[in-house]
Design a protein around this motif. Structure first.
Motif, PDB file in Angstrom:
ATOM      1  N   PHE A 159       0.816  -1.207   0.000  1.00 59.71           N
ATOM      2  CA  PHE A 159       0.000   0.000   0.000  1.00 59.71           C
ATOM      3  C   PHE A 159       0.858   1.269   0.000  1.00 59.71           C
ATOM      4  O   PHE A 159       0.466   2.287  -0.571  1.00 59.71           O
ATOM      5  CB  PHE A 159      -0.933   0.017   1.212  1.00 59.71           C
ATOM      6  N   PHE A 160       1.999   1.210   0.681  1.00 59.89           N
ATOM      7  CA  PHE A 160       2.852   2.379   0.828  1.00 59.89           C
ATOM      8  C   PHE A 160       4.289   2.019   0.464  1.00 59.89           C
ATOM      9  O   PHE A 160       4.691   0.855   0.569  1.00 59.89           O
ATOM     10  CB  PHE A 160       2.802   2.896   2.275  1.00 59.89           C
ATOM     11  N   ALA A 173       0.285  13.879  -3.155  1.00 62.76           N
ATOM     12  CA  ALA A 173      -0.181  12.500  -2.956  1.00 62.76           C
ATOM     13  C   ALA A 173       0.984  11.574  -2.636  1.00 62.76           C
ATOM     14  O   ALA A 173       0.900  10.736  -1.716  1.00 62.76           O
ATOM     15  CB  ALA A 173      -0.923  12.006  -4.198  1.00 62.76           C
ATOM     16  N   ALA A 174       2.084  11.723  -3.381  1.00 63.77           N
ATOM     17  CA  ALA A 174       3.263  10.888  -3.119  1.00 63.77           C
ATOM     18  C   ALA A 174       3.874  11.244  -1.772  1.00 63.77           C
ATOM     19  O   ALA A 174       4.391  10.358  -1.071  1.00 63.77           O
ATOM     20  CB  ALA A 174       4.284  11.071  -4.233  1.00 63.77           C
ATOM     21  N   ASN A 177       1.835   9.440   0.898  1.00 62.23           N
ATOM     22  CA  ASN A 177       2.158   8.007   0.935  1.00 62.23           C
ATOM     23  C   ASN A 177       3.520   7.741   1.564  1.00 62.23           C
ATOM     24  O   ASN A 177       3.713   6.734   2.254  1.00 62.23           O
ATOM     25  CB  ASN A 177       2.123   7.427  -0.480  1.00 62.23           C
ATOM     26  N   SER A 178       4.466   8.652   1.345  1.00 62.83           N
ATOM     27  CA  SER A 178       5.821   8.426   1.858  1.00 62.83           C
ATOM     28  C   SER A 178       5.935   8.655   3.365  1.00 62.83           C
ATOM     29  O   SER A 178       6.888   8.171   3.983  1.00 62.83           O
ATOM     30  CB  SER A 178       6.819   9.327   1.129  1.00 62.83           C
ATOM     31  N   VAL A 180       3.215   8.160   5.642  1.00 61.14           N
ATOM     32  CA  VAL A 180       2.206   7.445   6.440  1.00 61.14           C
ATOM     33  C   VAL A 180       2.851   6.473   7.425  1.00 61.14           C
ATOM     34  O   VAL A 180       2.589   6.524   8.643  1.00 61.14           O
ATOM     35  CB  VAL A 180       1.213   6.707   5.524  1.00 61.14           C
TER      36      VAL A 180
END
Length: 312
Positions: A159-160, A173-174, A177-178, A180
């Motif tokens: 997922f990440f 967005a990236a 994700n980086s 989380v």
């Protein structure tokens, strides 16, 4: 309020000075040599001695510190001994990743911790769960939790991304994700601390006579808890949130290493390993400024939520 801010700022310079002296001395006592790290293990003693002279490392420690301090007071944190790049530029580039983790973890821990603490303050089964969960959360090491999250949510369930950092300005967005997984890693023990403190403080407030009076007057229970009891318990909760933020500074060292994030924590580790004194001192200055700013914000928040509080 103005006097409070000025008083706190007056302590900032002595605090930064003491922190820089202690870190300078401690790093100087560690085994190793910046000149050796720069030239490599195959360099001859003559080459190392020449490099030490060129870098000024053969001078007395107090002379090295005074030279650094004289420039620092003018806003120049010096140049890295290893890569010969300005310290301020390097740290400014790495400040964003660290603040993303620290602020994100603190906000997540504060929201979840307060919600759990308020719910658990009513005792019953949930109160016992919050209390037990707080103990477990405090016992979980950051590095172990980080590795578990990588295996579960980056390897088995992709997922990440497992490592790396994308700047917010480059791709929001990236970026999300980086951060989380590292944010969750830092937030778990912090959530346990905040939930435990909030639970105890709100439970104490709910036992006060004013709460019985409010209930007798027919005030809705939600209003009693969230508008009155929680506000009464805000000062100790704010104190813990401030401590969590400061503690996250130290937590970034392990977390940034695990997730390969180029932040202040990983920079401090690399600089210490190579005896890069100017870079280490720069990290100390940045950390000190962040701690002072957070403590000042907490003191201001005391007065905002409870004007009766007088911070000495």
């Amino acid at each position: 309020m103005v006097r409070l801010v000025l008083r706190r700022l007056a302590w900032a310079l002595p605090l930064a000075l003491v922190a820089s002296v202690i870190s300078f001395v401690l790093v100087a006592l560690l085994p190793g040599d910046a000149a050796r790290s720069l030239l490599g293990q195959n360099a001859t003693d003559e080459q190392v001695d020449a490099a030490r002279h060129e870098l000024g490392l053969d001078q007395p420690l107090w002379t090295q510190y005074w030279r650094w301090l004289s420039k620092a007071l003018q806003g120049d944190l010096g140049t890295s001994l290893i890569n010969r790049q300005p310290v301020t530029g390097q740290l400014n580039d790495r400040l964003g990743p660290s603040l993303s983790l620290i602020i994100g973890a603190t906000l997540l821990a504060a929201v979840v911790g307060i919600l759990l603490g308020v719910r658990g303050a009513r005792r019953g089964v949930l109160g016992k769960v919050v209390k037990s969960g707080s103990v477990i959360g405090l016992a979980v090491p950051d590095f172990w939790l980080g590795l578990v999250l990588v295996v579960l949510f980056a390897v088995k369930l992709p997922f990440f991304p497992p490592t790396g950092y994308v700047p917010l300005t480059e791709d929001p967005a990236a970026w999300f994700n980086s951060v989380v997984l590292p944010v969750v890693t830092l937030a778990v023990p912090a959530t346990a601390v905040i939930a435990k403190q909030c639970r105890d403080a709100v439970a104490t407030a709910l036992d006060q006579p004013f709460v019985r009076t409010l209930r007798a007057a027919g005030v809705p229970e939600r209003s009693v808890v969230y508008r009155h009891a929680l506000k009464n318990a805000a000062v100790p909760v704010l104190t813990v949130i401030g401590m969590v933020f400061v503690a996250a500074l130290g937590g970034t060292v392990a977390v940034e290493f695990i997730f390969a994030i180029p932040g202040l924590g990983s920079t401090a580790v690399q600089a210490t390993a190579s005896h890069d004194l100017p870079l280490i001192e720069g990290v100390v200055v940045y950390f000190t400024v962040i701690v002072i700013a957070v403590n000042l914000l907490v003191d201001v928040a005391y007065h905002a939520v409870n004007p009766r509080v007088r911070t000495s």
